[in-house]
Enzyme design. Sequence first.
Site, PDB file in Angstrom:
ATOM      1  N   GLU A   1       6.553   6.325  -8.793  1.00  0.00           N
ATOM      2  CA  GLU A   1       5.104   5.900  -9.017  1.00  0.00           C
ATOM      3  C   GLU A   1       4.511   6.735  -7.686  1.00  0.00           C
ATOM      4  O   GLU A   1       3.327   7.240  -8.136  1.00  0.00           O
ATOM      5  CB  GLU A   1       4.844   4.280  -8.542  1.00  0.00           C
TER       6      GLU A   1
ATOM      7  N   ARG B   1     -13.592 -16.937 -10.004  1.00  0.00           N
ATOM      8  CA  ARG B   1     -13.281 -15.460 -10.282  1.00  0.00           C
ATOM      9  C   ARG B   1     -14.699 -14.885 -10.371  1.00  0.00           C
ATOM     10  O   ARG B   1     -14.931 -13.612  -9.936  1.00  0.00           O
ATOM     11  CB  ARG B   1     -12.639 -15.608 -11.444  1.00  0.00           C
TER      12      ARG B   1
ATOM     13  N   ASN C   1      -5.112   2.135 -13.286  1.00  0.00           N
ATOM     14  CA  ASN C   1      -4.000   1.245 -12.669  1.00  0.00           C
ATOM     15  C   ASN C   1      -2.738   1.907 -12.788  1.00  0.00           C
ATOM     16  O   ASN C   1      -2.411   2.473 -13.861  1.00  0.00           O
ATOM     17  CB  ASN C   1      -4.230  -0.193 -13.428  1.00  0.00           C
TER      18      ASN C   1
ATOM     19  N   HIS D   1       1.343   0.603 -13.101  1.00  0.00           N
ATOM     20  CA  HIS D   1       1.996  -0.526 -13.494  1.00  0.00           C
ATOM     21  C   HIS D   1       3.601  -0.103 -13.487  1.00  0.00           C
ATOM     22  O   HIS D   1       3.843   0.837 -14.053  1.00  0.00           O
ATOM     23  CB  HIS D   1       1.762  -1.153 -14.825  1.00  0.00           C
TER      24      HIS D   1
ATOM     25  N   ASP E   1      -3.054  -5.158 -18.283  1.00  0.00           N
ATOM     26  CA  ASP E   1      -2.073  -4.162 -18.480  1.00  0.00           C
ATOM     27  C   ASP E   1      -2.020  -3.434 -19.800  1.00  0.00           C
ATOM     28  O   ASP E   1      -1.151  -2.744 -20.264  1.00  0.00           O
ATOM     29  CB  ASP E   1      -0.591  -4.652 -18.122  1.00  0.00           C
TER      30      ASP E   1
ATOM     31  N   THR F   1      -8.747  -2.080 -19.013  1.00  0.00           N
ATOM     32  CA  THR F   1      -9.863  -2.533 -19.861  1.00  0.00           C
ATOM     33  C   THR F   1      -9.622  -4.075 -19.692  1.00  0.00           C
ATOM     34  O   THR F   1      -8.655  -4.499 -18.834  1.00  0.00           O
ATOM     35  CB  THR F   1      -9.288  -2.289 -21.312  1.00  0.00           C
TER      36      THR F   1
ATOM     37  N   ARG G   1      -5.211  -9.281  -8.467  1.00  0.00           N
ATOM     38  CA  ARG G   1      -6.018  -9.907  -9.209  1.00  0.00           C
ATOM     39  C   ARG G   1      -6.417  -9.494 -10.580  1.00  0.00           C
ATOM     40  O   ARG G   1      -6.610  -8.397 -10.760  1.00  0.00           O
ATOM     41  CB  ARG G   1      -7.588 -10.136  -8.298  1.00  0.00           C
TER      42      ARG G   1
ATOM     43  N   GLY H   1       0.773  -1.283   0.063  1.00  0.00           N
ATOM     44  CA  GLY H   1       0.087  -0.059   0.025  1.00  0.00           C
ATOM     45  C   GLY H   1       0.879   1.374  -0.117  1.00  0.00           C
ATOM     46  O   GLY H   1       0.412   2.333   0.405  1.00  0.00           O
TER      47      GLY H   1
ATOM     48  N   SER I   1       3.934   3.406 -15.491  1.00  0.00           N
ATOM     49  CA  SER I   1       2.780   3.900 -16.381  1.00  0.00           C
ATOM     50  C   SER I   1       1.632   3.923 -15.695  1.00  0.00           C
ATOM     51  O   SER I   1       1.402   2.933 -14.664  1.00  0.00           O
ATOM     52  CB  SER I   1       2.725   2.983 -17.647  1.00  0.00           C
TER      53      SER I   1
ATOM     54  N   ASN J   1       1.500   2.902  -2.870  1.00  0.00           N
ATOM     55  CA  ASN J   1       0.999   3.806  -3.542  1.00  0.00           C
ATOM     56  C   ASN J   1      -0.381   4.560  -2.864  1.00  0.00           C
ATOM     57  O   ASN J   1      -0.794   5.775  -2.916  1.00  0.00           O
ATOM     58  CB  ASN J   1       0.637   3.254  -4.861  1.00  0.00           C
TER      59      ASN J   1
HETATM   60  C1  GRF Z   1       3.522  -1.114  -7.337  1.00  0.00           C
HETATM   61  O1  GRF Z   1       4.781  -1.325  -8.174  1.00  0.00           O
HETATM   62  C2  GRF Z   1       2.560  -0.866  -8.592  1.00  0.00           C
HETATM   63  O2  GRF Z   1       3.062  -0.240  -9.582  1.00  0.00           O
HETATM   64  C3  GRF Z   1       2.171  -2.485  -8.713  1.00  0.00           C
HETATM   65  O3  GRF Z   1       2.161  -3.199  -7.766  1.00  0.00           O
HETATM   66  C4  GRF Z   1       3.075  -2.471  -6.714  1.00  0.00           C
HETATM   67  C5  GRF Z   1       2.234  -1.976  -5.649  1.00  0.00           C
HETATM   68  O4  GRF Z   1       3.084  -1.396  -4.499  1.00  0.00           O
HETATM   69  N1  GRF Z   1       1.136  -2.620  -9.396  1.00  0.00           N
HETATM   70  P1  GRF Z   1       2.178  -0.764  -3.285  1.00  0.00           P
HETATM   71  O5  GRF Z   1       1.367  -1.634  -2.567  1.00  0.00           O
HETATM   72  O6  GRF Z   1       1.530   0.221  -3.657  1.00  0.00           O
HETATM   73  O7  GRF Z   1       3.363  -0.473  -2.435  1.00  0.00           O
END
Ligand code: GRF
Length: 226
Positions: free
Chosen positions: A181, A72, A114, A116, A152, A148, A98, A19, A143, A21
């Site tokens: 990020e 799923r 998202n 990535h 990715d 969609t 997921r 977490g 990115s 981000n």
């Molecule tokens: C990040 O590198 C993000 O780009 C990817 O998963 C990772 C998540 O890290 N989708 P965090 O849980 O936000 O620390």
Amino acid sequence: MTEPASAPLPVVILISGRGSNLQAIIDAVARDALAVDIRAVISNRPQAAGLQRANQAGITTAVVDHTLYADRLAFDQALQACIDRYQPGLIILAGFMRILSADFVAHYHGRMLNIHPSLLPDFPGLNTHQRVLDAGCKIHGASVHFVTADIDGGPLVVQTRVPVHAGDSADSLATRVLEQEHHLYPVAIRWFAEGRLTLDENGQALLDGAILTEPRQLPATAGEPV
Ligand code: GRF
């Protein structure tokens, strides 16, 4: 008389783990750099460290544990019901690990982002940092894209490029990318919240009314120009 300030965009953030981000988004909101109302943080893993971050910030949390569902589709339906209780205008995937079904993705068409850790369309999927090193790339990055059914592969919004240094390990590279990020994602979310970023009827990302034929590039911060 002054106009009343418009209500901040309600958002729901989906996580699976650390977490960081999520924390960057919480921090951006706290310092008034991002006007969104984080209605809930939802994890598919009960032990996700990000849930504690949300709790500490006083944000509602929920767990929809994928291991408790037969397949799923059943999980995605439960997740959708949980999200929709909060009536978000944007769903933010922040390390949500997921794969989502086509019906789920269609339900949130044009309102799910998202982040990535690669310069998409290069290196979709997992273990991006090691794969970048193995390929001998000199430039890597992160990115933000609309989600969609193409994993990715949704329309790109914005990227930050990050240099690969001689002697980098997957971990050192991951750290350098993650730092970017944390700057990148709040910017893209702010564009969406301000109504500047949309997906048009042809599935193309628009920023300030112009089609993003290429993702916008956000310069790296903290003295790491590429
Ligand atoms: C990040 O590198 C993000 O780009 C990817 O998963 C990772 C998540 O890290 N989708 P965090 O849980 O936000 O620390």
